[in-house]
Enzyme design. Structure first.
Site, PDB file in Angstrom:
ATOM      1  N   LEU A 110       2.661  83.402  97.843  1.00  0.00           N
ATOM      2  CA  LEU A 110       2.505  82.350  98.586  1.00  0.00           C
ATOM      3  C   LEU A 110       3.002  81.986  99.242  1.00  0.00           C
ATOM      4  CD1 LEU A 110      -0.326  84.357  99.747  1.00  0.00           C
ATOM      5  CD2 LEU A 110      -1.581  83.000  98.395  1.00  0.00           C
ATOM      6  N   GLY A 111       3.265  81.729 100.159  1.00  0.00           N
ATOM      7  CA  GLY A 111       2.697  80.276 101.217  1.00  0.00           C
ATOM      8  C   GLY A 111       2.072  80.705 101.828  1.00  0.00           C
ATOM      9  N   LYS A 122      13.831  76.920 108.995  1.00  0.00           N
ATOM     10  CA  LYS A 122      14.766  78.276 109.461  1.00  0.00           C
ATOM     11  C   LYS A 122      15.191  77.455 110.442  1.00  0.00           C
ATOM     12  CE  LYS A 122      10.667  81.672 108.993  1.00  0.00           C
ATOM     13  NZ  LYS A 122       9.685  80.678 109.499  1.00  0.00           N
ATOM     14  N   ASP A 156       5.901  77.387 105.366  1.00  0.00           N
ATOM     15  CA  ASP A 156       7.269  78.467 105.579  1.00  0.00           C
ATOM     16  C   ASP A 156       7.014  77.687 106.835  1.00  0.00           C
ATOM     17  OD1 ASP A 156       9.533  80.226 106.224  1.00  0.00           O
ATOM     18  OD2 ASP A 156       7.699  80.724 107.654  1.00  0.00           O
ATOM     19  N   HIS A 158      17.113  81.930 111.545  1.00  0.00           N
ATOM     20  CA  HIS A 158      15.910  82.607 111.913  1.00  0.00           C
ATOM     21  C   HIS A 158      15.756  83.405 112.729  1.00  0.00           C
ATOM     22  CE1 HIS A 158      12.122  80.985 114.010  1.00  0.00           C
ATOM     23  NE2 HIS A 158      11.576  82.068 113.681  1.00  0.00           N
ATOM     24  N   GLY A 212      18.828  81.516  90.606  1.00  0.00           N
ATOM     25  CA  GLY A 212      17.474  81.821  89.592  1.00  0.00           C
ATOM     26  C   GLY A 212      16.567  80.333  90.134  1.00  0.00           C
ATOM     27  N   TYR A 255       8.945  76.013 115.475  1.00  0.00           N
ATOM     28  CA  TYR A 255       7.835  75.926 115.483  1.00  0.00           C
ATOM     29  C   TYR A 255       6.589  74.346 116.244  1.00  0.00           C
ATOM     30  CZ  TYR A 255       7.948  79.746 112.302  1.00  0.00           C
ATOM     31  OH  TYR A 255       7.732  81.573 112.682  1.00  0.00           O
TER      32      TYR A 255
HETATM   33  P1  NDP Z   1      -0.548  86.139 109.974  1.00  0.00           P
HETATM   34  O1  NDP Z   1      -0.381  88.006 109.641  1.00  0.00           O
HETATM   35  O2  NDP Z   1      -0.970  85.484 109.149  1.00  0.00           O
HETATM   36  O3  NDP Z   1      -1.981  86.039 110.731  1.00  0.00           O
HETATM   37  C1  NDP Z   1      -2.106  84.858 111.015  1.00  0.00           C
HETATM   38  C2  NDP Z   1      -3.406  85.104 112.087  1.00  0.00           C
HETATM   39  O4  NDP Z   1      -4.434  86.007 111.649  1.00  0.00           O
HETATM   40  C3  NDP Z   1      -3.895  83.929 112.923  1.00  0.00           C
HETATM   41  O5  NDP Z   1      -3.976  84.216 114.023  1.00  0.00           O
HETATM   42  C4  NDP Z   1      -5.035  83.816 111.946  1.00  0.00           C
HETATM   43  O6  NDP Z   1      -5.695  81.930 113.240  1.00  0.00           O
HETATM   44  C5  NDP Z   1      -5.444  84.676 111.542  1.00  0.00           C
HETATM   45  N1  NDP Z   1      -6.246  84.420 110.131  1.00  0.00           N
HETATM   46  C6  NDP Z   1      -5.121  84.034 109.274  1.00  0.00           C
HETATM   47  N2  NDP Z   1      -6.178  84.369 108.160  1.00  0.00           N
HETATM   48  C7  NDP Z   1      -7.251  84.989 108.354  1.00  0.00           C
HETATM   49  C8  NDP Z   1      -8.631  85.511 107.862  1.00  0.00           C
HETATM   50  N3  NDP Z   1      -8.343  85.140 106.763  1.00  0.00           N
HETATM   51  N4  NDP Z   1      -9.359  86.416 108.661  1.00  0.00           N
HETATM   52  C9  NDP Z   1      -8.838  86.701 110.023  1.00  0.00           C
HETATM   53  N5  NDP Z   1      -8.123  85.760 110.623  1.00  0.00           N
HETATM   54  C10 NDP Z   1      -6.880  85.676 109.717  1.00  0.00           C
HETATM   55  O7  NDP Z   1       0.816  86.026 111.256  1.00  0.00           O
HETATM   56  P2  NDP Z   1       1.771  85.326 111.488  1.00  0.00           P
HETATM   57  O8  NDP Z   1       2.800  85.969 112.375  1.00  0.00           O
HETATM   58  O9  NDP Z   1       1.573  84.026 111.356  1.00  0.00           O
HETATM   59  O10 NDP Z   1       2.446  85.342 110.811  1.00  0.00           O
HETATM   60  C11 NDP Z   1       2.691  83.837 109.196  1.00  0.00           C
HETATM   61  C12 NDP Z   1       3.770  83.433 109.053  1.00  0.00           C
HETATM   62  O11 NDP Z   1       4.952  83.982 109.390  1.00  0.00           O
HETATM   63  C13 NDP Z   1       3.873  82.470 110.431  1.00  0.00           C
HETATM   64  O12 NDP Z   1       2.997  81.397 110.557  1.00  0.00           O
HETATM   65  C14 NDP Z   1       4.990  81.704 110.165  1.00  0.00           C
HETATM   66  O13 NDP Z   1       5.460  81.299 109.090  1.00  0.00           O
HETATM   67  C15 NDP Z   1       6.096  83.677 109.740  1.00  0.00           C
HETATM   68  N6  NDP Z   1       6.516  84.108 111.212  1.00  0.00           N
HETATM   69  C16 NDP Z   1       7.675  84.167 110.814  1.00  0.00           C
HETATM   70  C17 NDP Z   1       8.040  84.829 111.746  1.00  0.00           C
HETATM   71  C18 NDP Z   1      10.433  85.083 111.921  1.00  0.00           C
HETATM   72  O14 NDP Z   1      11.033  85.441 112.874  1.00  0.00           O
HETATM   73  N7  NDP Z   1      10.265  84.730 110.749  1.00  0.00           N
HETATM   74  C19 NDP Z   1       7.933  85.261 113.105  1.00  0.00           C
HETATM   75  C20 NDP Z   1       6.162  85.284 112.876  1.00  0.00           C
HETATM   76  C21 NDP Z   1       5.797  84.445 111.576  1.00  0.00           C
HETATM   77  P3  NDP Z   1      -6.545  81.135 112.632  1.00  0.00           P
HETATM   78  O15 NDP Z   1      -5.182  80.245 111.924  1.00  0.00           O
HETATM   79  O16 NDP Z   1      -7.307  80.706 113.501  1.00  0.00           O
HETATM   80  O17 NDP Z   1      -7.289  80.844 111.154  1.00  0.00           O
END
Ligand code: NDP
Length: 300
Positions: A21-22, A79, A49, A112, A15, A54
């Site tokens: 989106l985060g 996590k 998130d 995680h 609930g 991290y």
């Molecule tokens: P994303 O798919 O969110 O991509 C992030 C990358 O894309 C960064 O290099 C960022 O660079 C770049 N970027 C962001 N917005 C844009 C845009 N509009 N155009 C072009 N490039 C862009 O990948 P993540 O792997 O970071 O995944 C998101 C989140 O998921 C993580 O931050 C984390 O919170 C979570 N995660 C969880 C994991 C798990 O094991 N549970 C593993 C991996 C991630 P810049 O910052 O330079 O803009």
């Protein structure tokens, strides 16, 4: 600022509600994280998130405080890292994360990774999450990187069905089996690397094909006057998933939030679904073990 209420709200299986989106902060350096969180909250994001692993929970907490928003208006997800699995260790992991975040209550606390070689410790860790949610210190609990057989094993040995399973999910790796298992159990699928970050972030191996450079995604983006990242995020939202794109750049943070003023057709959604390669970018959750990552979580 964009309207925070423009982003869909998802209702978890207990609930509790969560903005779909985060902002993700994996690989956001601590010194960049506070500003990124502040920029996101100023843009209209109401969900962050992070993870103990991290190394930036304190900076996330600082960004939230600097935003001036009420605590109840921001949904905070973090996590527990595998080196803190075990009943008592995971209770203590909550204390470490809550202290670093500067929060008394965490909105969503998830494991995680499964630890397949030590699944009993994964179950003990989850037992601690059950205690924390029963005590009101955590509003919802969940898991990450759980494959269907991990979910089955967990559900056999625990009481509270995870609210969320956060997994690698982008057009090149859509994990239909995980999405189906999550849906069957009433678990929300949350996409990590929602715009395919793992397909292009530097230093993670050669010969990768970036989802951001995909011709099909580019064509759909052009048809809507949107960017490839926006198309991928819209695809997640229209299919009912949560997505947590990471950026430290204010312009991209804003771009990734501007995804509610267009709609993908069923045919476009199907073209995006068809890009699945079945190949994960990240490590296979069954192949990991605490020794895979040499990481221990410092005290607060
Ligand atoms: P994303 O798919 O969110 O991509 C992030 C990358 O894309 C960064 O290099 C960022 O660079 C770049 N970027 C962001 N917005 C844009 C845009 N509009 N155009 C072009 N490039 C862009 O990948 P993540 O792997 O970071 O995944 C998101 C989140 O998921 C993580 O931050 C984390 O919170 C979570 N995660 C969880 C994991 C798990 O094991 N549970 C593993 C991996 C991630 P810049 O910052 O330079 O803009």
């Amino acid at each position: 600022m964009s309207d925070p209420t423009s982003i869909p709200t998802l209702t978890l299986n207990n609930g509790v509600t969560m903005p779909a989106l985060g902002l993700g902060v994996f690989q956001s350096e601590p010194q960049e994280t506070t500003a990124a969180v502040e920029a996101a909250l100023a843009t209209g994001y109401r969900h962050i998130d992070t993870a103990a692993g991290y190394g930036n929970e304190a900076q996330v907490g600082e960004g939230i405080r600097r935003s001036g928003l009420e605590r109840a208006d921001v949904f905070v997800e973090t996590k527990v890292w595998v080196s803190d699995y075990g009943y008592e260790q995971t209770l203590h992991a909550f204390d470490k994360s809550a202290t670093k975040l500067g929060l008394e209550q965490i909105d969503l606390l998830i494991l995680h990774q499964p630890m397949p070689q030590h699944f009993e410790r994964t179950v003990q860790a989850y037992g601690a999450l059950e205690t924390l949610t029963a005590d009101g210190r955590v509003r919802a609990i969940g898991v990450s990187n759980f494959r269907p057989h991990h979910l089955t094993a967990l559900l056999e040995q625990t009481q509270v069905v995870p609210a969320v399973n956060q997994v690698e999910l982008h057009p090149y790796f859509t994990q239909p089996d995980v999405q189906a298992a999550n849906a069957e159990h009433g678990i929300l699928t949350q996409a990590w690397s929602p715009i395919g970050g793992i397909t292009f972030y530097p230093g993670w191996g050669e010969n990768r094909t970036s989802a951001l450079a995909d011709a099909t995604i580019a064509a759909i983006a052009q048809a809507h006057g949107k960017s490839p990242a926006q198309v991928m995020l819209r695809w997640h939202l229209q299919q009912g998933r949560s997505a947590i794109p990471k950026s430290i750049k204010p312009s991209r943070i804003a771009e990734n939030f501007a995804v509610t003023d267009f709609t993908l057709s069923d045919e476009e959604l199907a073209r995006l679904d068809a890009l699945d390669t079945g190949r994960r970018g990240g490590p296979d959750p069954d192949a990991v073990d605490p020794s895979t990552w040499d990481l221990s979580i410092p005290e607060a």
